[in-house]
Write a protein that holds these residues in place. Structure first.
Motif, PDB file in Angstrom:
ATOM      1  N   ASP A 176       5.020  10.265   2.389  1.00  0.00           N
ATOM      2  CA  ASP A 176       4.519   9.056   1.766  1.00  0.00           C
ATOM      3  C   ASP A 176       5.134   7.845   2.445  1.00  0.00           C
ATOM      4  N   TYR A 177       4.361   6.836   2.723  1.00  0.00           N
ATOM      5  CA  TYR A 177       4.912   5.606   3.259  1.00  0.00           C
ATOM      6  C   TYR A 177       4.466   4.450   2.387  1.00  0.00           C
ATOM      7  N   ARG A 178       5.418   3.649   1.932  1.00  0.00           N
ATOM      8  CA  ARG A 178       5.078   2.490   1.120  1.00  0.00           C
ATOM      9  C   ARG A 178       5.529   1.233   1.834  1.00  0.00           C
ATOM     10  N   GLY A 179       4.623   0.288   1.898  1.00  0.00           N
ATOM     11  CA  GLY A 179       4.988  -0.947   2.573  1.00  0.00           C
ATOM     12  C   GLY A 179       3.857  -1.939   2.462  1.00  0.00           C
ATOM     13  N   VAL A 227       0.832  -1.201   0.000  1.00  0.00           N
ATOM     14  CA  VAL A 227       0.000   0.000   0.000  1.00  0.00           C
ATOM     15  C   VAL A 227       0.866   1.251   0.000  1.00  0.00           C
ATOM     16  N   VAL A 228       0.227   2.336  -0.363  1.00  0.00           N
ATOM     17  CA  VAL A 228       0.811   3.659  -0.232  1.00  0.00           C
ATOM     18  C   VAL A 228      -0.040   4.414   0.772  1.00  0.00           C
ATOM     19  N   VAL A 229       0.586   4.927   1.802  1.00  0.00           N
ATOM     20  CA  VAL A 229      -0.133   5.707   2.797  1.00  0.00           C
ATOM     21  C   VAL A 229       0.377   7.126   2.733  1.00  0.00           C
ATOM     22  N   LYS A 230      -0.488   8.045   2.446  1.00  0.00           N
ATOM     23  CA  LYS A 230      -0.059   9.440   2.399  1.00  0.00           C
ATOM     24  C   LYS A 230      -0.588  10.135   3.638  1.00  0.00           C
ATOM     25  N   GLU A 265       9.904   5.426   3.659  1.00  0.00           N
ATOM     26  CA  GLU A 265       9.362   6.763   3.837  1.00  0.00           C
ATOM     27  C   GLU A 265       9.876   7.658   2.720  1.00  0.00           C
ATOM     28  N   TYR A 266       8.976   8.273   2.002  1.00  0.00           N
ATOM     29  CA  TYR A 266       9.345   9.151   0.904  1.00  0.00           C
ATOM     30  C   TYR A 266       8.938  10.571   1.233  1.00  0.00           C
ATOM     31  N   LEU A 306      13.373   8.841  -1.184  1.00  0.00           N
ATOM     32  CA  LEU A 306      13.397   7.856  -0.107  1.00  0.00           C
ATOM     33  C   LEU A 306      14.240   8.395   1.039  1.00  0.00           C
ATOM     34  N   LYS A 307      13.642   8.470   2.192  1.00  0.00           N
ATOM     35  CA  LYS A 307      14.356   9.047   3.323  1.00  0.00           C
ATOM     36  C   LYS A 307      14.713   8.022   4.394  1.00  0.00           C
TER      37      LYS A 307
END
Lengths: 97, 97
Positions: B42-45, B33-36, B63-64, B69-70
């Motif tokens: 942005d978090y992808r996981g 999923v992408v969680v904004k 974490e974007y 990507l951070k």
């Protein structure tokens, strides 16, 4: 079978419970981060942390060079109550592999 | 029955059974999923679980910030009030298309 599975499916808060008495990383609003030992939490994400390091990050932009100057301020607090509404993210500490 | 494709459904055919947001939330566990967040981060996981407050527990989270990507988190809990949306995605892994 499906309904039995649903009763054992954990909520995200249950997964935080697994981190009790462990060190965690917390990301807060206002560009703050905490690392400390989780002693207690509740459904609001109010938390009690022990042996905490707080990192406050600020970014300045130079007017002429437009370079970003990232500053971090650190402090340590032996015992801390964190109000839940400031919490963004909770995680086991980042492992710098 | 929805076909075997676990990825994003082609067209809207597969979404006929999702009637309410709650159904969607039950459907997407285990998916990438992408969680904004409201802050724009942005978090992808992979979604481990979530609850009615949109509190989210995710695994292998990235974490974007501004598309960059951070950070990476093994497990991440995100407080629901910060969440703007949760979206499924075909996870684009860096090591392969």
């Amino acid at each position: 079978m499906a309904s039995e599975e649903e009763s054992t499916v954990k909520e995200p808060l249950d997964l935080i419970r697994l981190s009790l008495d462990e060190r965690i990383y917390v990301k807060l609003r206002s560009d703050r981060e905490l690392r400390g030992k989780l002693h207690a939490y509740d459904q609001h994400l109010n938390m009690i942390l022990g042996d905490v390091e707080e990192i406050i990050t600020s970014v300045e932009i130079d007017d002429e060079t437009y370079e970003e100057i990232v500053r971090t301020t650190r402090r340590t607090v032996p015992f801390l109550f964190v109000r839940g509404d400031g919490v963004i993210l909770v995680s086991p500490p980042l492992r710098t592999a | 029955m929805n076909g075997g494709g676990g990825g994003s459904g082609s067209g809207g055919g597969g979404s006929g059974s999702v009637k309410t947001p709650t159904d969607f939330l039950k459907l997407i566990r285990g998916r990438p999923v992408v969680v904004k967040l409201n802050s724009g981060v942005d978090y992808r996981g992979i979604l481990a679980c979530l609850d009615g407050y949109m509190n989210i527990a995710m695994e292998q989270t990235e974490e974007y910030v501004n598309g960059q990507l951070k950070n990476k988190y093994g497990d991440a809990f995100i407080r629901g009030n910060n969440v703007l949306y949760i979206s499924t995605s075909k996870r684009t892994l860096a090591d392969g298309a």
